[in-house]
Design a protein around this motif. Structure first.
Motif, PDB file in Angstrom:
ATOM      1  N   GLN A  52       0.869  -1.165   0.000  1.00 40.58           N
ATOM      2  CA  GLN A  52       0.000   0.000   0.000  1.00 40.58           C
ATOM      3  C   GLN A  52       0.908   1.218   0.000  1.00 40.58           C
ATOM      4  N   LYS A  53       0.657   2.132  -0.909  1.00 44.98           N
ATOM      5  CA  LYS A  53       1.507   3.313  -1.052  1.00 44.98           C
ATOM      6  C   LYS A  53       0.671   4.573  -0.981  1.00 44.98           C
ATOM      7  N   ILE A  54       1.374   5.681  -0.857  1.00 46.83           N
ATOM      8  CA  ILE A  54       0.727   6.996  -0.821  1.00 46.83           C
ATOM      9  C   ILE A  54       1.406   7.865  -1.869  1.00 46.83           C
ATOM     10  N   ASP A  55       0.587   8.477  -2.746  1.00 44.53           N
ATOM     11  CA  ASP A  55       1.182   9.345  -3.761  1.00 44.53           C
ATOM     12  C   ASP A  55       1.485  10.728  -3.170  1.00 44.53           C
ATOM     13  N   ARG A  56       2.038  11.595  -3.977  1.00 37.52           N
ATOM     14  CA  ARG A  56       2.455  12.909  -3.468  1.00 37.52           C
ATOM     15  C   ARG A  56       1.295  13.803  -3.051  1.00 37.52           C
ATOM     16  N   GLY A  58      -1.210  12.541  -1.241  1.00 37.44           N
ATOM     17  CA  GLY A  58      -1.759  11.933  -0.032  1.00 37.44           C
ATOM     18  C   GLY A  58      -2.791  10.851  -0.291  1.00 37.44           C
ATOM     19  N   ASN A  59      -2.981  10.483  -1.553  1.00 36.07           N
ATOM     20  CA  ASN A  59      -3.948   9.436  -1.892  1.00 36.07           C
ATOM     21  C   ASN A  59      -3.315   8.055  -1.697  1.00 36.07           C
ATOM     22  N   HIS A  60      -4.070   7.154  -1.090  1.00 33.13           N
ATOM     23  CA  HIS A  60      -3.604   5.786  -0.873  1.00 33.13           C
ATOM     24  C   HIS A  60      -3.943   4.946  -2.106  1.00 33.13           C
ATOM     25  N   TYR A  61      -3.028   4.063  -2.469  1.00 30.44           N
ATOM     26  CA  TYR A  61      -3.302   3.115  -3.548  1.00 30.44           C
ATOM     27  C   TYR A  61      -2.531   1.829  -3.276  1.00 30.44           C
TER      28      TYR A  61
END
Length: 90
Positions: A52-56, A58-61
């Motif tokens: 699980q990552k967070i883009d710049r 702040g959205n989780h994907y």
């Protein structure tokens, strides 16, 4: 502590080496541990990877990668990732 003596001859010099079984056992344990870590790394590098990552912004994907097939998939939905995994292994 029991010692084992070995004689090594190199040209004109003679070298006497003492090896204690305690130290030998220590090195055997260390070598076993290193070997096990290598095996664990090789096995883990072939397993499905899901993060699980967070883009710049702040959205989780979710990101999944299967090293056996070389396929990868990204989605903002955990259920999409699970469906992709299930389809991959059918």
């Amino acid at each position: 502590m029991t010692n084992n003596r070995m004689r090594l001859q190199s040209s004109d010099r003679e070298l006497e080496l003492e090896v204690s079984y305690k130290h030998l056992s220590f090195f055997q344990k260390k070598l076993r541990k290193i070997w096990q870590e290598i095996i664990n790394y090789l096995v883990a590098s072939q397993e499905l990877q899901v993060k699980q990552k967070i883009d710049r912004h702040g959205n989780h994907y979710w990101q999944a990668y299967d090293p056996m097939t070389g396929k990868s998939f990204m989605s903002g939905s955990e259920s999409d990732i699970l469906a992709w995994i299930e389809q991959l292994y059918r």
